[in-house]
Design a protein around this motif. Structure first.
Motif, PDB file in Angstrom:
ATOM      1  N   ALA A  89      93.452 -44.411  33.775  1.00 39.84           N
ATOM      2  CA  ALA A  89      94.647 -43.976  34.489  1.00 39.84           C
ATOM      3  C   ALA A  89      94.720 -44.619  35.868  1.00 39.84           C
ATOM      4  O   ALA A  89      95.791 -44.751  36.447  1.00 39.84           O
ATOM      5  CB  ALA A  89      94.670 -42.455  34.607  1.00 39.84           C
ATOM      6  N   GLY A  90      93.536 -45.053  36.382  1.00 47.49           N
ATOM      7  CA  GLY A  90      93.517 -45.700  37.685  1.00 47.49           C
ATOM      8  C   GLY A  90      94.096 -47.101  37.680  1.00 47.49           C
ATOM      9  O   GLY A  90      94.356 -47.676  38.722  1.00 47.49           O
ATOM     10  N   VAL A  91      94.304 -47.668  36.502  1.00 50.29           N
ATOM     11  CA  VAL A  91      94.917 -48.993  36.420  1.00 50.29           C
ATOM     12  C   VAL A  91      96.397 -48.810  36.105  1.00 50.29           C
ATOM     13  O   VAL A  91      96.740 -48.308  35.043  1.00 50.29           O
ATOM     14  CB  VAL A  91      94.260 -49.845  35.316  1.00 50.29           C
ATOM     15  N   PRO A  92      97.284 -49.189  37.016  1.00 48.47           N
ATOM     16  CA  PRO A  92      98.710 -48.954  36.799  1.00 48.47           C
ATOM     17  C   PRO A  92      99.204 -49.648  35.538  1.00 48.47           C
ATOM     18  O   PRO A  92      98.801 -50.770  35.242  1.00 48.47           O
ATOM     19  CB  PRO A  92      99.372 -49.563  38.038  1.00 48.47           C
ATOM     20  N   ARG A  93     100.070 -48.964  34.823  1.00 44.78           N
ATOM     21  CA  ARG A  93     100.683 -49.523  33.619  1.00 44.78           C
ATOM     22  C   ARG A  93     101.415 -50.824  33.938  1.00 44.78           C
ATOM     23  O   ARG A  93     101.456 -51.737  33.120  1.00 44.78           O
ATOM     24  CB  ARG A  93     101.655 -48.487  33.052  1.00 44.78           C
ATOM     25  N   ASP A  94     101.986 -50.883  35.144  1.00 47.57           N
ATOM     26  CA  ASP A  94     102.709 -52.082  35.580  1.00 47.57           C
ATOM     27  C   ASP A  94     101.893 -53.352  35.396  1.00 47.57           C
ATOM     28  O   ASP A  94     102.441 -54.393  35.036  1.00 47.57           O
ATOM     29  CB  ASP A  94     103.052 -51.977  37.070  1.00 47.57           C
ATOM     30  N   LEU A  95     100.588 -53.258  35.654  1.00 48.43           N
ATOM     31  CA  LEU A  95      99.759 -54.462  35.570  1.00 48.43           C
ATOM     32  C   LEU A  95      99.737 -54.987  34.142  1.00 48.43           C
ATOM     33  O   LEU A  95      99.842 -56.184  33.903  1.00 48.43           O
ATOM     34  CB  LEU A  95      98.334 -54.162  36.050  1.00 48.43           C
ATOM     35  N   GLU A  96      99.605 -54.066  33.190  1.00 48.46           N
ATOM     36  CA  GLU A  96      99.607 -54.478  31.790  1.00 48.46           C
ATOM     37  C   GLU A  96     100.958 -55.080  31.405  1.00 48.46           C
ATOM     38  O   GLU A  96     101.030 -56.094  30.715  1.00 48.46           O
ATOM     39  CB  GLU A  96      99.323 -53.268  30.890  1.00 48.46           C
ATOM     40  N   GLU A  97     102.019 -54.419  31.885  1.00 47.40           N
ATOM     41  CA  GLU A  97     103.357 -54.909  31.539  1.00 47.40           C
ATOM     42  C   GLU A  97     103.615 -56.267  32.170  1.00 47.40           C
ATOM     43  O   GLU A  97     104.208 -57.154  31.550  1.00 47.40           O
ATOM     44  CB  GLU A  97     104.410 -53.887  31.981  1.00 47.40           C
ATOM     45  N   ALA A  98     103.150 -56.424  33.410  1.00 50.09           N
ATOM     46  CA  ALA A  98     103.307 -57.720  34.069  1.00 50.09           C
ATOM     47  C   ALA A  98     102.605 -58.801  33.256  1.00 50.09           C
ATOM     48  O   ALA A  98     103.148 -59.879  33.032  1.00 50.09           O
ATOM     49  CB  ALA A  98     102.747 -57.666  35.489  1.00 50.09           C
ATOM     50  N   ALA A  99     101.395 -58.486  32.794  1.00 46.86           N
ATOM     51  CA  ALA A  99     100.652 -59.456  31.989  1.00 46.86           C
ATOM     52  C   ALA A  99     101.423 -59.788  30.714  1.00 46.86           C
ATOM     53  O   ALA A  99     101.452 -60.939  30.277  1.00 46.86           O
ATOM     54  CB  ALA A  99      99.268 -58.910  31.658  1.00 46.86           C
ATOM     55  N   GLU A 100     102.080 -58.772  30.144  1.00 42.74           N
ATOM     56  CA  GLU A 100     102.834 -59.022  28.913  1.00 42.74           C
ATOM     57  C   GLU A 100     104.044 -59.914  29.174  1.00 42.74           C
ATOM     58  O   GLU A 100     104.374 -60.777  28.363  1.00 42.74           O
ATOM     59  CB  GLU A 100     103.258 -57.698  28.274  1.00 42.74           C
TER      60      GLU A 100
ATOM     61  N   VAL B 195      96.886 -56.829  23.395  1.00 40.07           N
ATOM     62  CA  VAL B 195      95.425 -56.920  23.360  1.00 40.07           C
ATOM     63  C   VAL B 195      94.908 -57.870  24.438  1.00 40.07           C
ATOM     64  O   VAL B 195      93.952 -57.570  25.158  1.00 40.07           O
ATOM     65  CB  VAL B 195      94.936 -57.381  21.969  1.00 40.07           C
ATOM     66  N   GLN B 196      95.574 -59.003  24.581  1.00 38.68           N
ATOM     67  CA  GLN B 196      95.179 -59.950  25.638  1.00 38.68           C
ATOM     68  C   GLN B 196      95.321 -59.314  27.019  1.00 38.68           C
ATOM     69  O   GLN B 196      94.471 -59.500  27.882  1.00 38.68           O
ATOM     70  CB  GLN B 196      96.046 -61.209  25.567  1.00 38.68           C
ATOM     71  N   ALA B 197      96.412 -58.577  27.203  1.00 38.23           N
ATOM     72  CA  ALA B 197      96.623 -57.926  28.496  1.00 38.23           C
ATOM     73  C   ALA B 197      95.488 -56.955  28.783  1.00 38.23           C
ATOM     74  O   ALA B 197      94.996 -56.867  29.904  1.00 38.23           O
ATOM     75  CB  ALA B 197      97.959 -57.187  28.515  1.00 38.23           C
ATOM     76  N   PHE B 198      95.038 -56.260  27.736  1.00 40.34           N
ATOM     77  CA  PHE B 198      93.936 -55.316  27.914  1.00 40.34           C
ATOM     78  C   PHE B 198      92.661 -56.052  28.300  1.00 40.34           C
ATOM     79  O   PHE B 198      91.978 -55.689  29.253  1.00 40.34           O
ATOM     80  CB  PHE B 198      93.720 -54.508  26.628  1.00 40.34           C
TER      81      PHE B 198
END
Lengths: 341, 287
Positions: free
Chosen positions: B179-190, B197-200
């Protein structure tokens, strides 16, 4: 060519229709601003274009290709997030290079693109730093540089300036305008700040409750709002609305029968200290000196009207003044539906 | 004149404020020293006694360093029958516990952190409530079940028991780490070309690694120190704490100190090793 075409987009969250059957076409290389109060569905619409959320129904076309069911990575887009979403464990260089590496671009090509996009945003001196060592404004620049480095024809921005302080925001706004003009991408820009919308957009789509109320160039939206909401939302101060009967009594004939309101902007009303023909009598409630002009809040009967006056004009609290609207600038609205006539 | 008195008054109030600041600071330090002693004194006593020769064992007052120094107690302890074997078992059990609980718990933690699935809050409560059953009550039925299933007295089944004990902790800790890692970061990576999976792997994993390392450490120590289940569920294949608790009763005092020190070691070592991971590596993770 990267025209963005949205067809009948519907997205519901629980019982709320975040976007209610929205169709909107952004032309190739156009700067489209989605403007509206929070919860109007503008971000939902942007996320549908990005592919981060899928609409319940409707389709998204980018460059003529149906991408409704494609993931973000297959849409050839770049996006700037409100929170910047700069990767904290990567240096500025690696942040900007991230998308290019994912595309397996050649190393020297990546270096070239990172360099040019960092120079564009004047962060070329920080490439070795980590985001934690940067200020908020610099991180914002990294986020924009990262998006611009991508070889994509569509640029999406979700309130990119809203986390900056006022002065920085002004700077960055001008810079964004310059950048977007230079990069020639089709841009969709979400904001709730009407000044940003007016200053940046080629066209502004004003949204409320999941619908687009008006989509036109900034000048038209400002000058000829499609309804009372748009008139009240755009412009500072918002458009004044004076009841039709009062206007007719002052000698401004209404274009049709029924309950009408006359919308008129503060700068299109001339304040007089003495009675004049075609002027409405009013009582001054507040005088706010703003330097370039004085903003006067006056009461016409029970209606509040805001007028801008020349700073040299002596107007005091509780004084009686006469307000003379410019006839060509009066926009008649239907009081029942709120729509312009 | 008036101005003079004013400024002297001002300097007096400033001095008073400074004095108060010094006192507050002093109190904070005092508290820190007391807390440090609370933790460190027993460790020092155990460590020092473990390396004191038997002749000097009951000397008082104690020197800071063990006097007379002698490794013979430790030597004797380590070479006692079963100690090395049971330590090996302890390591194996702890390793299995860490591996399984992380393998099962981390995905559950990710799901809790990222997805708003129906019954999420209920699930969370259930996880916490499993910790409220005292293992003492479960012990006898568990032992009986283990015997019936022919799982009794095996390293692997003890590890499973430890997994059951550690899992709620692992799930909750990893969920807060994710939860400490903002969802935005994953979405930005996408949007930048990653599959989910790569974003993770490229974004989330490096950022949660310190947190996961800390969770790993705590799970390891939890299993390493666990006595009760180990005592109940094993007989010949005892882990180190279980062995010690059954043998130390009858052992002389210096032997107990040696055993205690030996048990302490891995915890201390891991704490020192992993300390830097407990603070996030790259400043604040978010923003």
């Amino acid at each position: 060519m990267a025209e963005i075409q949205l067809n009948n987009i519907v997205k519901t969250y629980g019982k709320v229709r975040a976007t209610d059957d929205i169709s909107l076409t952004t032309k190739d290389r156009e700067f489209m601003v989605l403007l509206g109060p929070s919860g109007c569905g503008k971000t939902t619409l942007l996320r549908a274009i990005a592919g981060l959320d899928q609409p319940d129904s409707g389709s998204v076309l980018i460059g003529g290709k149906d991408v409704t069911f494609e993931p973000p990575r297959k849409r050839n887009i770049a996006m700037v997030f409100q929170s910047y979403a700069v990767f904290p464990h990567l240096s500025v260089y690696d942040n900007i290079a991230f998308g290019l590496q994912m595309k397996h671009m050649a190393k020297d090509e990546i270096a070239k693109r990172v360099k040019s996009s960092a120079e564009l945003l004047r962060i070329q001196d920080y490439l070795d730093r980590f985001p934690a060592q940067l200020s908020g404004g610099q991180r914002q620049r990294v986020a924009v540089a990262r998006a611009l480095a991508m070889p994509s024809e569509v640029l999406l921005m979700d309130e990119p300036l809203s986390n900056l302080d006022a002065l920085l925001r002004l700077d960055m706004r001008a810079e964004l305008k310059r950048l977007c003009h230079d990069v020639n991408a089709t841009t969709v820009y979400v904001t709730h700040d009407q000044v940003e919308a007016l200053s940046l957009g080629d066209r502004i789509a004003v949204m409320k409750n999941g619908k687009i109320l008006q989509c036109d160039s900034p000048l038209v939206v400002y000058d000829n709002p499609a309804d009372m909401f748009v008139g009240g939302f755009i412009g500072n101060p918002p458009m004044n609305f004076i009841s039709g009967g009062r206007m007719e009594a002052a000698g401004y004939p209404a274009p049709k029968n029924g309950r009408l309101m006359a919308g008129i902007r503060a700068e299109n009303i001339e304040p007089h200290t003495q009675a004049a023909t075609g002027a409405l009598e009013s009582r001054v409630v507040v005088v706010e000196p703003l330097g370039s002009h004085n903003l006067i809040t006056a009461r016409v009967g029970d209606e509040i009207v805001k007028v801008s006056a020349h700073p040299d004009m002596r107007i005091d609290h509780d004084q009686t003044i006469w307000l003379k609207p410019e006839p060509r600038k009066i926009r008649w609205m239907d009081a029942e539906t709120g729509k312009a006539i | 004149m008036a101005q003079n008195t004013n400024s002297s008054e001002a300097s007096q109030t400033r001095k008073a404020a400074q004095r108060r600041a010094v006192i507050t600071r002093g109190l904070v330090y005092l508290l820190a020293v007391v807390m440090a002693c609370w933790i460190l004194l027993p460790i020092w006593l155990i460590g020092s006694q473990a390396f004191t020769a038997r002749s000097g064992f009951f000397n008082f007052p104690k020197m800071f360093f063990p006097t007379p120094y002698s490794p013979e107690t430790m030597d004797f302890f380590i070479n006692a029958t079963g100690v090395i074997d049971s330590m090996g078992r302890s390591v194996i059990v702890a390793a299995i516990t860490v591996a399984v609980s992380l393998f099962v718990g981390a995905p559950a933690g990710y799901a809790l952190a990222r997805f708003a699935f129906p019954g999420r809050d209920f699930f969370r409560v259930i996880i916490v409530s499993t910790r409220s059953f005292p293992i003492v009550i479960l012990a006898i039925p568990l032992a009986v079940t283990f015997i019936k299933l022919d799982l009794y007295d095996s390293v692997f089944s003890l590890a499973m028991m430890h997994v059951a004990l550690a899992l709620p902790f692992t799930v909750l800790v990893t969920s807060s780490v994710f939860a400490g890692v903002p969802r935005d970061l994953e979405e930005a990576a996408e949007t930048l070309g990653c599959s989910p999976v790569q974003a993770f792997i490229r974004i989330v994993l490096p950022l949660v690694l310190p947190g996961l390392a800390a969770a790993t450490l705590f799970t390891f120590v939890l299993s390493w120190n666990e006595v009760f289940a180990s005592t109940i569920l094993t007989l010949r294949n005892r882990t180190l704490p279980a062995l010690l608790i059954s043998q130390l009763d009858m052992a002389p005092l210096y032997y107990r100190y040696a055993g205690g020190f030996f048990l302490l070691l891995p915890s201390l070592f891991f704490m020192l090793f992993i300390r830097k991971y407990l603070f996030t590596l790259w400043g604040r993770v978010s923003r």
